[in-house]
Design a protein around this motif. Structure first.
Motif, mmCIF file in Angstrom:
data_model
loop_
_atom_site.group_PDB
_atom_site.id
_atom_site.type_symbol
_atom_site.label_atom_id
_atom_site.label_comp_id
_atom_site.label_asym_id
_atom_site.label_seq_id
_atom_site.Cartn_x
_atom_site.Cartn_y
_atom_site.Cartn_z
ATOM 1 N N GLU A 145 2.603 20.468 51.045
ATOM 2 C CA GLU A 145 1.730 19.459 50.389
ATOM 3 C C GLU A 145 0.556 20.000 49.313
ATOM 4 O OE1 GLU A 145 -1.343 17.093 52.629
ATOM 5 O OE2 GLU A 145 -0.559 18.130 54.422
ATOM 6 N N ARG A 146 0.422 19.344 48.184
ATOM 7 C CA ARG A 146 -0.346 19.757 47.457
ATOM 8 C C ARG A 146 -1.793 20.089 47.990
ATOM 9 N NH1 ARG A 146 -0.349 15.605 42.696
ATOM 10 N NH2 ARG A 146 -2.079 16.736 41.999
ATOM 11 N N PRO A 147 -2.356 21.421 48.183
ATOM 12 C CA PRO A 147 -3.607 21.631 48.603
ATOM 13 C C PRO A 147 -4.650 21.626 47.423
ATOM 14 C CG PRO A 147 -2.519 23.535 48.082
ATOM 15 C CD PRO A 147 -1.658 22.411 47.658
ATOM 16 N N ALA A 148 -6.003 21.585 47.806
ATOM 17 C CA ALA A 148 -6.969 22.079 46.827
ATOM 18 C C ALA A 148 -7.331 23.493 47.012
ATOM 19 C CB ALA A 148 -8.395 21.365 47.131
ATOM 20 N N LEU A 149 -7.881 23.999 45.888
ATOM 21 C CA LEU A 149 -8.211 25.380 46.084
ATOM 22 C C LEU A 149 -9.705 25.616 45.939
ATOM 23 C CD1 LEU A 149 -5.712 26.914 43.528
ATOM 24 C CD2 LEU A 149 -5.531 26.691 45.990
ATOM 25 N N ALA A 150 -10.299 26.596 46.635
ATOM 26 C CA ALA A 150 -11.619 26.902 46.567
ATOM 27 C C ALA A 150 -11.806 28.543 46.424
ATOM 28 C CB ALA A 150 -12.445 26.457 47.882
ATOM 29 N N GLY A 151 -12.350 28.989 45.435
ATOM 30 C CA GLY A 151 -12.394 30.382 45.342
ATOM 31 C C GLY A 151 -13.646 30.807 45.095
ATOM 32 N N TYR A 152 -13.882 32.064 45.667
ATOM 33 C CA TYR A 152 -15.042 32.892 45.984
ATOM 34 C C TYR A 152 -14.976 33.903 44.771
ATOM 35 C CZ TYR A 152 -19.348 35.172 47.533
ATOM 36 O OH TYR A 152 -20.317 35.942 47.848
ATOM 37 N N LEU A 154 -14.416 36.624 42.497
ATOM 38 C CA LEU A 154 -13.004 36.875 41.888
ATOM 39 C C LEU A 154 -11.891 36.263 42.291
ATOM 40 C CD1 LEU A 154 -11.455 38.924 39.767
ATOM 41 C CD2 LEU A 154 -11.201 40.399 41.512
ATOM 42 N N GLY A 155 -12.085 35.859 43.599
ATOM 43 C CA GLY A 155 -11.113 34.879 44.046
ATOM 44 C C GLY A 155 -11.135 33.435 43.326
ATOM 45 N N GLY A 156 -12.322 33.106 42.815
ATOM 46 C CA GLY A 156 -12.337 31.976 42.068
ATOM 47 C C GLY A 156 -11.681 32.097 40.717
ATOM 48 N N THR A 157 -11.797 33.318 40.122
ATOM 49 C CA THR A 157 -11.106 33.597 38.801
ATOM 50 C C THR A 157 -9.742 33.375 39.141
ATOM 51 O OG1 THR A 157 -13.035 35.111 38.319
ATOM 52 C CG2 THR A 157 -11.152 35.489 36.957
ATOM 53 N N MET A 158 -9.188 34.156 40.102
ATOM 54 C CA MET A 158 -7.923 33.802 40.269
ATOM 55 C C MET A 158 -7.391 32.420 40.663
ATOM 56 S SD MET A 158 -7.663 37.328 42.602
ATOM 57 C CE MET A 158 -6.013 37.680 42.652
ATOM 58 N N ALA A 159 -8.252 31.629 41.333
ATOM 59 C CA ALA A 159 -7.667 30.404 41.497
ATOM 60 C C ALA A 159 -7.879 29.559 40.335
ATOM 61 C CB ALA A 159 -8.920 29.699 42.601
ATOM 62 N N ILE A 160 -8.614 29.852 39.425
ATOM 63 C CA ILE A 160 -8.466 29.097 38.041
ATOM 64 C C ILE A 160 -7.213 29.457 37.545
ATOM 65 C CG2 ILE A 160 -9.434 29.063 35.462
ATOM 66 C CD1 ILE A 160 -12.186 30.055 36.751
ATOM 67 N N ALA A 161 -6.513 30.403 37.420
ATOM 68 C CA ALA A 161 -5.173 30.820 37.082
ATOM 69 C C ALA A 161 -4.026 30.213 37.863
ATOM 70 C CB ALA A 161 -4.845 32.342 37.033
ATOM 71 N N ALA A 162 -4.470 30.000 39.064
ATOM 72 C CA ALA A 162 -3.571 29.399 40.118
ATOM 73 C C ALA A 162 -3.338 27.794 39.738
ATOM 74 C CB ALA A 162 -3.769 29.541 41.442
ATOM 75 N N ALA A 163 -4.426 27.221 39.460
ATOM 76 C CA ALA A 163 -4.546 25.715 39.195
ATOM 77 C C ALA A 163 -4.032 25.505 37.900
ATOM 78 C CB ALA A 163 -6.001 25.375 39.339
ATOM 79 N N VAL A 168 -2.428 21.054 41.851
ATOM 80 C CA VAL A 168 -3.243 21.393 43.159
ATOM 81 C C VAL A 168 -4.136 19.848 43.142
ATOM 82 C CG1 VAL A 168 -3.200 23.659 43.464
ATOM 83 C CG2 VAL A 168 -4.945 22.613 41.981
ATOM 84 N N THR A 169 -4.759 19.571 44.163
ATOM 85 C CA THR A 169 -5.563 18.398 44.038
ATOM 86 C C THR A 169 -7.044 18.573 43.511
ATOM 87 O OG1 THR A 169 -6.206 18.642 46.440
ATOM 88 C CG2 THR A 169 -4.224 17.396 46.040
ATOM 89 N N GLY A 170 -7.384 19.720 43.595
ATOM 90 C CA GLY A 170 -8.858 19.979 43.039
ATOM 91 C C GLY A 170 -9.101 21.499 43.183
ATOM 92 N N LEU A 171 -9.923 21.798 42.433
ATOM 93 C CA LEU A 171 -10.321 23.399 42.442
ATOM 94 C C LEU A 171 -12.030 23.558 42.242
ATOM 95 C CD1 LEU A 171 -9.776 26.156 41.626
ATOM 96 C CD2 LEU A 171 -10.009 25.632 39.300
ATOM 97 N N ALA A 172 -12.297 24.123 43.481
ATOM 98 C CA ALA A 172 -13.696 24.463 43.454
ATOM 99 C C ALA A 172 -14.113 25.967 43.364
ATOM 100 C CB ALA A 172 -14.402 24.256 44.882
#
Length: 354
Positions: A145-152, A154-163, A168-172
């Motif tokens: 199911e569509r998750p949200a992403l929360a990246g910390y 460099l993980g946040g930088t990578m989560a931006i690309a994934a979103a 996804v339902t949201g990006l923190a």
């Protein structure tokens, strides 16, 4: 995976690399023998401190190669927490009593921690974009199911690309660098000089060792690197504060190396050319632009963060500003009130809005 010891298995506790730490200690306390004595006492106390066993890893929900999602349970929409490639992922689950993820599972969120695993020899050329394509995107798809992403970090930088590449339902974003020109020019120049020295050896072995990355971080804030050991010397070794310090420093001194490809992209493309901030970063063949992401985005920055300064953030409108250090904002004494609670509220509301 082989049965060899993990990359962070060492015969002694850190700080790693210890010779550089001692050089920093000498330079930072040269004018004060008392401070040097106190810092050395703190160093000895840290190395001799009793270690509590790490909490057992949570069950694996899904795997993609060496990476997996660890399921922390709880009700609510799943949220994939994406840690940095640098240092182990358990900064978000530091101890049984100081764990963002264990707390989140009781707040209407089902936390899923991305565990990157350890790089393989055949992955030497796998860059940061490749980690997203090979591991993060398939794990998003595997949730069901569509998750949200929360990246910390460099993980946040990578989560931006994934979103930008998956619905996804949201990006923190938590202390996530995007505009690398926002780092002080002297710090960027120092990073590139360090890479110029380290690159030949890293290319030969196919990895960027953690010691090189630690050197880079210490240079960003050498005063704090030493001052925290001075403060530790004055703590009661049986106190919760001392236990948290030891757990945190063990995390900071641990972790697998990066692949050579990821290290090269971090230093040359990110710090050298600011490819994300300039709109030139391609992942999966697509130009990654934060402003084109259609899901809700929350950008959490700290105005006292010297590792990832606030000036490096995306600049998106929905933003929370904190007054804490890069790691303190996640596991510090006030982290539950200033970060965990507003983040949990934002994530839980996504269930009703999306």
């Amino acid at each position: 995976m082989t049965d060899t010891a993990p990359f962070d298995a060492a015969p002694q506790h850190g700080p790693r690399p210890l010779p550089l730490f001692l050089d920093l200690l000498h330079s930072e306390t040269a004018a004060s023998p008392e401070r040097m004595t106190m810092a050395l006492a703190g160093l000895r106390a840290y190395q001799d401190a009793a270690r509590q066993a790490r909490p057992a890893p949570m069950p694996v929900l899904a795997s993609a190669g060496r990476a997996c999602l660890r399921d922390y349970g709880g009700d609510g929409r799943p949220v994939i927490f994406v840690p940095s490639l640098i240092n182990p992922p358990f900064i978000l689950d530091l101890t049984e009593t100081n764990s963002m993820l264990r707390w989140m599972r009781n707040q209407g969120v089902r936390p899923l921690l991305l565990d990157w695993g350890e790089p393989l020899d055949e992955e030497r050329d796998l860059d940061i974009a490749g980690h997203i394509e090979r591991f993060l995107l398939p794990l998003i798809d595997a949730v069901g199911e569509r998750p949200a992403l929360a990246g910390y970090c460099l993980g946040g930088t990578m989560a931006i690309a994934a979103a930008a590449l998956r619905p996804v339902t949201g990006l923190a974003l938590i202390a996530a660098p995007w505009n690398f020109n926002g780092f002080p020019s002297a710090a960027r120049a120092d990073m590139l000089a360090l890479w110029a020295t380290a690159r030949p050896g890293c290319e030969a072995i196919g990895y960027l060792p953690m010691e090189v990355l630690q050197t880079a971080f210490w240079r960003l804030d050498p005063a704090r690197t030493i001052a925290k050991y001075e403060a530790f010397a004055a703590l009661d070794s049986a106190s919760d504060a001392a236990g948290n310090f030891v757990a945190l420093e063990d995390w900071a001194n641990g972790g697998a190396p990066l692949t050579f490809g990821a290290g090269r992209e971090a230093f040359e493309a990110f710090f050298g050319s600011d490819t994300p901030g300039q709109g030139a970063w391609l992942v999966g063949g697509k130009q990654i632009l934060p402003e084109t992401i259609t899901c809700p985005v929350l950008d959490i920055v700290s105005l006292r963060d010297k590792i990832v300064p606030a000036a490096t953030a995306t600049g998106l409108a929905d933003r929370i500003e904190l007054d804490a250090g890069h790691v303190g904002m996640v596991i510090g004494r006030s982290a539950q009130q200033t970060l965990w609670q507003p983040l949990a509220r934002w994530l839980s509301q996504l269930q009703h809005e999306w």
